[in-house]
Motif scaffolding. Structure first.
Motif, mmCIF file in Angstrom:
data_model
loop_
_atom_site.group_PDB
_atom_site.id
_atom_site.type_symbol
_atom_site.label_atom_id
_atom_site.label_comp_id
_atom_site.label_asym_id
_atom_site.label_seq_id
_atom_site.Cartn_x
_atom_site.Cartn_y
_atom_site.Cartn_z
ATOM 1 N N PRO A 37 0.809 -1.226 0.000
ATOM 2 C CA PRO A 37 0.000 0.000 0.000
ATOM 3 C C PRO A 37 0.844 1.280 0.000
ATOM 4 O O PRO A 37 0.537 2.231 -0.719
ATOM 5 N N ILE A 38 1.921 1.301 0.775
ATOM 6 C CA ILE A 38 2.736 2.519 0.884
ATOM 7 C C ILE A 38 3.534 2.758 -0.388
ATOM 8 O O ILE A 38 3.660 3.900 -0.845
ATOM 9 N N GLU A 39 4.070 1.693 -0.986
ATOM 10 C CA GLU A 39 4.834 1.878 -2.216
ATOM 11 C C GLU A 39 3.936 2.247 -3.390
ATOM 12 O O GLU A 39 4.373 2.906 -4.324
ATOM 13 N N ALA A 40 2.659 1.871 -3.330
ATOM 14 C CA ALA A 40 1.709 2.256 -4.370
ATOM 15 C C ALA A 40 1.267 3.706 -4.207
ATOM 16 O O ALA A 40 0.976 4.391 -5.183
ATOM 17 N N ASP A 41 1.222 4.180 -2.961
ATOM 18 C CA ASP A 41 0.786 5.552 -2.659
ATOM 19 C C ASP A 41 1.657 6.079 -1.529
ATOM 20 O O ASP A 41 1.439 5.763 -0.362
ATOM 21 N N ARG A 42 2.655 6.883 -1.867
ATOM 22 C CA ARG A 42 3.622 7.385 -0.876
ATOM 23 C C ARG A 42 2.978 8.228 0.227
ATOM 24 O O ARG A 42 3.583 8.478 1.252
ATOM 25 N N ASN A 43 1.745 8.648 0.022
ATOM 26 C CA ASN A 43 1.018 9.416 1.037
ATOM 27 C C ASN A 43 -0.030 8.572 1.744
ATOM 28 O O ASN A 43 -0.939 9.109 2.374
ATOM 29 N N HIS A 44 0.096 7.265 1.657
ATOM 30 C CA HIS A 44 -0.888 6.369 2.262
ATOM 31 C C HIS A 44 -0.918 6.583 3.777
ATOM 32 O O HIS A 44 0.119 6.771 4.410
ATOM 33 N N PRO A 45 -2.110 6.579 4.384
ATOM 34 C CA PRO A 45 -2.221 6.789 5.835
ATOM 35 C C PRO A 45 -1.427 5.776 6.669
ATOM 36 O O PRO A 45 -1.024 6.073 7.796
ATOM 37 N N LEU A 46 -1.174 4.588 6.149
ATOM 38 C CA LEU A 46 -0.413 3.588 6.893
ATOM 39 C C LEU A 46 1.038 4.010 7.133
ATOM 40 O O LEU A 46 1.676 3.514 8.067
ATOM 41 N N LEU A 47 1.560 4.911 6.298
ATOM 42 C CA LEU A 47 2.944 5.343 6.451
ATOM 43 C C LEU A 47 3.178 5.976 7.819
ATOM 44 O O LEU A 47 4.160 5.681 8.495
ATOM 45 N N GLY A 48 2.261 6.805 8.257
ATOM 46 C CA GLY A 48 2.381 7.440 9.576
ATOM 47 C C GLY A 48 2.400 6.410 10.701
ATOM 48 O O GLY A 48 3.170 6.529 11.651
ATOM 49 N N GLY A 49 1.552 5.401 10.586
ATOM 50 C CA GLY A 49 1.525 4.350 11.596
ATOM 51 C C GLY A 49 2.824 3.554 11.620
ATOM 52 O O GLY A 49 3.337 3.222 12.691
ATOM 53 N N LEU A 50 3.363 3.266 10.443
ATOM 54 C CA LEU A 50 4.637 2.543 10.369
ATOM 55 C C LEU A 50 5.757 3.371 10.986
ATOM 56 O O LEU A 50 6.558 2.855 11.772
ATOM 57 N N VAL A 51 5.790 4.646 10.679
ATOM 58 C CA VAL A 51 6.817 5.528 11.247
ATOM 59 C C VAL A 51 6.716 5.554 12.767
ATOM 60 O O VAL A 51 7.726 5.469 13.472
ATOM 61 N N ARG A 52 5.508 5.635 13.301
ATOM 62 C CA ARG A 52 5.332 5.648 14.763
ATOM 63 C C ARG A 52 5.773 4.324 15.399
ATOM 64 O O ARG A 52 6.312 4.305 16.508
ATOM 65 N N MET A 53 5.578 3.216 14.690
ATOM 66 C CA MET A 53 5.980 1.907 15.219
ATOM 67 C C MET A 53 7.494 1.783 15.336
ATOM 68 O O MET A 53 7.999 1.237 16.312
ATOM 69 N N ILE A 54 8.209 2.290 14.345
ATOM 70 C CA ILE A 54 9.658 2.074 14.327
ATOM 71 C C ILE A 54 10.454 3.226 14.926
ATOM 72 O O ILE A 54 11.624 3.040 15.280
ATOM 73 N N ALA A 55 9.843 4.392 15.078
ATOM 74 C CA ALA A 55 10.565 5.579 15.556
ATOM 75 C C ALA A 55 11.325 5.366 16.873
ATOM 76 O O ALA A 55 12.458 5.828 16.999
ATOM 77 N N PRO A 56 10.767 4.661 17.853
ATOM 78 C CA PRO A 56 11.516 4.485 19.105
ATOM 79 C C PRO A 56 12.804 3.671 18.948
ATOM 80 O O PRO A 56 13.650 3.675 19.834
ATOM 81 N N PHE A 57 12.953 2.989 17.831
ATOM 82 C CA PHE A 57 14.097 2.095 17.650
ATOM 83 C C PHE A 57 15.125 2.614 16.656
ATOM 84 O O PHE A 57 16.104 1.935 16.372
ATOM 85 N N ILE A 58 14.906 3.806 16.128
ATOM 86 C CA ILE A 58 15.796 4.336 15.095
ATOM 87 C C ILE A 58 16.349 5.691 15.532
ATOM 88 O O ILE A 58 15.609 6.571 15.951
ATOM 89 N N LEU A 59 17.658 5.814 15.413
ATOM 90 C CA LEU A 59 18.319 7.106 15.590
ATOM 91 C C LEU A 59 18.812 7.505 14.215
ATOM 92 O O LEU A 59 19.704 6.863 13.649
ATOM 93 N N ARG A 60 18.203 8.514 13.655
ATOM 94 C CA ARG A 60 18.577 8.955 12.315
ATOM 95 C C ARG A 60 19.288 10.292 12.432
ATOM 96 O O ARG A 60 18.766 11.240 12.997
ATOM 97 N N ARG A 61 20.503 10.310 11.921
ATOM 98 C CA ARG A 61 21.283 11.537 11.944
ATOM 99 C C ARG A 61 21.768 11.824 10.534
ATOM 100 O O ARG A 61 22.267 10.941 9.856
ATOM 101 N N THR A 62 21.609 13.057 10.129
ATOM 102 C CA THR A 62 22.051 13.431 8.794
ATOM 103 C C THR A 62 23.546 13.737 8.804
ATOM 104 O O THR A 62 24.152 13.954 9.860
#
Length: 157
Positions: free
Chosen positions: A91-116
């Motif tokens: 679903p997300i790869e078919a529609d980059r603005n799919h509502p599931l994307l926000g839920g996926l980000v919230r699920m993994i956010a506590p486990f990822i440290l992203r630094r540019t």
């Protein structure tokens, strides 16, 4: 501490099965992005209590890369590869603005440290270039010239 290359993990996986590691650090973890690859499966089999995955390029191809890395550090968090593909990836790869994307980000956010790159530049030491000229022996110079000529001929062919 054990340091092993990903190339050897598949051949040495059985040696690790009897010992549980306190922490497994997967450096350059992008080499484990293919969920079905032997090295990925072998690394997953190493018994450990805690896993850290470090990578500069976590996602290059598709969300399956994310699932594979998360499955190393948090097994089961995103479900099986098949359920993740159906629930999130397609679903997300078919529609980059799919509502599931926000839920996926919230699920993994506590486990990822992203630094540019910009964020870490101040922590890096200044760049040092060292040029050291090496004198080749006559035999080394002969081999080098032959190899260079062979490469030139291969490029011209």
């Amino acid at each position: 501490m054990v340091v092993i290359s990903y190339g050897l993990v598949g051949r040495a996986a059985e040696a690790f099965e009897e010992t549980e590691l306190a922490t497994l650090v997967l450096d350059e973890a992008q080499y484990l992005k293919n969920h079905g690859a032997q090295r990925t499966r072998s690394a997953r089999r190493i018994p450990r209590r805690f896993t850290i995955a470090l990578t500069g390029t976590p996602l290059e191809n598709h969300l399956g890369d994310l699932h594979s890395l998360m499955d190393q550090t948090n097994p089961g968090l995103l479900g099986t590869a098949d359920s993740f593909r159906t629930r999130f990836r397609e679903p997300i790869e078919a529609d980059r603005n799919h509502p599931l994307l926000g839920g996926l980000v919230r699920m993994i956010a506590p486990f990822i440290l992203r630094r540019t790159r910009k964020e870490v530049l101040s922590e890096l030491p200044p760049r040092q270039d060292v040029t050291q000229l090496v004198e080749l022996s006559k035999e080394e110079a002969r081999r080098y010239a032959a190899l260079r000529r062979a490469c030139e001929l291969a490029l011209l062919a």
